[in-house]
Scaffold this motif. Structure first.
Motif, PDB file in Angstrom:
ATOM      1  N   CYS A 110       0.836  -1.186   0.000  1.00  9.57           N
ATOM      2  CA  CYS A 110       0.000   0.000   0.000  1.00  9.57           C
ATOM      3  C   CYS A 110       0.880   1.247   0.000  1.00  9.57           C
ATOM      4  O   CYS A 110       1.828   1.343   0.785  1.00  9.57           O
ATOM      5  CB  CYS A 110      -0.905   0.001   1.229  1.00  9.57           C
ATOM      6  SG  CYS A 110      -1.901   1.501   1.390  1.00  9.57           S
ATOM      7  N   MET A 120      -5.258   0.757  -4.424  1.00  9.33           N
ATOM      8  CA  MET A 120      -3.967   0.118  -4.708  1.00  9.33           C
ATOM      9  C   MET A 120      -3.792  -0.248  -6.171  1.00  9.33           C
ATOM     10  O   MET A 120      -2.895  -1.004  -6.518  1.00  9.33           O
ATOM     11  CB  MET A 120      -3.800  -1.115  -3.830  1.00  9.33           C
ATOM     12  CG  MET A 120      -3.648  -0.786  -2.365  1.00  9.33           C
ATOM     13  SD  MET A 120      -3.263  -2.215  -1.363  1.00  9.33           S
ATOM     14  CE  MET A 120      -1.740  -2.787  -2.053  1.00  9.33           C
ATOM     15  N   CYS A 178      -6.677  -1.225  -0.007  1.00  9.12           N
ATOM     16  CA  CYS A 178      -5.878  -1.698   1.122  1.00  9.12           C
ATOM     17  C   CYS A 178      -6.830  -2.158   2.235  1.00  9.12           C
ATOM     18  O   CYS A 178      -7.732  -1.415   2.618  1.00  9.12           O
ATOM     19  CB  CYS A 178      -4.973  -0.583   1.628  1.00  9.12           C
ATOM     20  SG  CYS A 178      -4.029  -1.056   3.090  1.00  9.12           S
TER      21      CYS A 178
END
Length: 126
Positions: free
Chosen positions: A24, A73, A66
């Motif tokens: 992330c 992401m 995430c």
């Protein structure tokens, strides 16, 4: 060389990775998705398989978020598998494996897992 019983699905040396991992960009938490989910998410050209049909029947792939902070992401996953020239098949592969550095051989069968994004020119003298 690894053995089939101990194959790491994140390796990608002898065949494409089965699991793609990305960190992330906000909190650094590692998240993963399958190869099939990756190919569907980014709409890459490839030979479809049964697992992808099941994913599409369930509604497709949602944008990766995430699990810790909820950040998008998509960019992190896109950067996790950069396209690479595959000398063995003379294409630019969108999901390369470790065999992409092997030399081209006449009469070789095309790779069943390649994700062709473009063609490479033939080497001089051919």
């Amino acid at each position: 060389m690894c053995y089939a019983a101990s194959c790491d699905p994140r390796c990608g040396k002898c065949r494409p990775k089965r699991i793609v991992e990305a960190d992330c960009p906000i909190c650094g938490h590692r998240s993963s998705m399958t190869r099939e989910e990756y190919l569907i998410l980014f709409d890459l050209p490839h030979k479809r398989n049964v697992m992808e049909q099941k994913i599409l029947e369930r509604g497709g792939v949602e944008r990766p978020r995430c699990p810790m902070c909820g950040a998008d992401m998509t960019g992190a996953f896109r950067a996790a598998v950069p396209p690479k020239p595959c000398r063995a098949n003379r294409v630019v592969c969108g999901f390369p494996c470790g065999r992409s550095d092997e030399a081209y051989r006449e009469g070789r069968l095309p790779c069943p897992t390649m994700v062709p994004l473009g063609k490479l020119p033939a080497p001089p003298g051919e």
